[in-house]
Design a protein around this motif. Structure first.
Motif: not given
Length: 195
Positions: A95, A167, A174-175, A177-179, A181-182, A185
């Protein structure tokens, strides 16, 4: 790379490198990757073809080569606690590296719309960062755990690549990065069950 410490010659070389890359990206966006030649890039940057080759080995290298000083920045990311689980370290490293190259990733995503063949170049695991990452993982691997470490690394990279592939360039970074991270995870939940 601390640019304030560079001498005049080094600053001019860095400026020329950046000018060539900027003009290449501009031309690729306007005409498509395939339609732009090395000569076009050099001319747009007000430089000669031979000057272009002082900085890049090919048109493809304009996309692939990290900016001078990038390696020092990403190597600093590898300073992780020795007792931190490998997966947790990889999530942070991937990230944070994505943040460091956010402009490149955003530009590449837009260029891929015009030239889908560029996707292969963006996700190329021969980039120096990935070699350094593999070397770093090796330093964190106990003898006998090489298979496990390689599997964990490849799962993390696949999760990050999946986020990039899904993406849309209309979504801000930022979107992405959220994807990412998801995806990390979700993949990590599966890795944690097995290790």
């Amino acid at each position: 790379m601390n640019e304030e410490r560079l001498g005049l010659r080094e600053r001019k070389k860095l400026e020329a490198w950046r000018t060539l890359r900027t003009e290449a990206y501009r031309l690729f966006a306007r005409h498509g990757y395939e339609a732009v030649s090395v000569e076009d890039i050099a001319a747009a940057a007000n430089m000669s073809r031979s000057t272009f080759f002082n900085y890049f080995t090919s048109k493809d290298a304009v996309l692939r080569d990290p900016e001078p000083g990038d390696r020092e920045r990403w190597l600093a990311l590898f300073d992780r606690p020795a007792d931190e689980p490998l997966w947790d370290s990889l999530v942070v490293l991937l990230l944070e590296f994505a943040k460091q190259i956010s402009e490149f990733l955003t530009t590449m995503k837009r260029l891929e719309l015009q030239s889908p063949a560029l996707t292969e170049r963006t996700l190329d695991r021969t980039h120096p960062f990935y070699r350094d990452l593999r070397d770093w993982v090796d330093t964190r691997t106990k003898p006998g755990d090489e298979l496990e470490s390689a599997l964990v690394l490849n799962v993390a990279l696949a999760a990050a690549e999946t986020a990039y592939a899904h993406w849309e360039p209309t979504v801000d970074f930022a979107g992405f990065l959220r994807t990412a991270l998801e995806c990390l995870e979700r993949a990590g939940a599966g890795v944690a069950r097995h290790g």
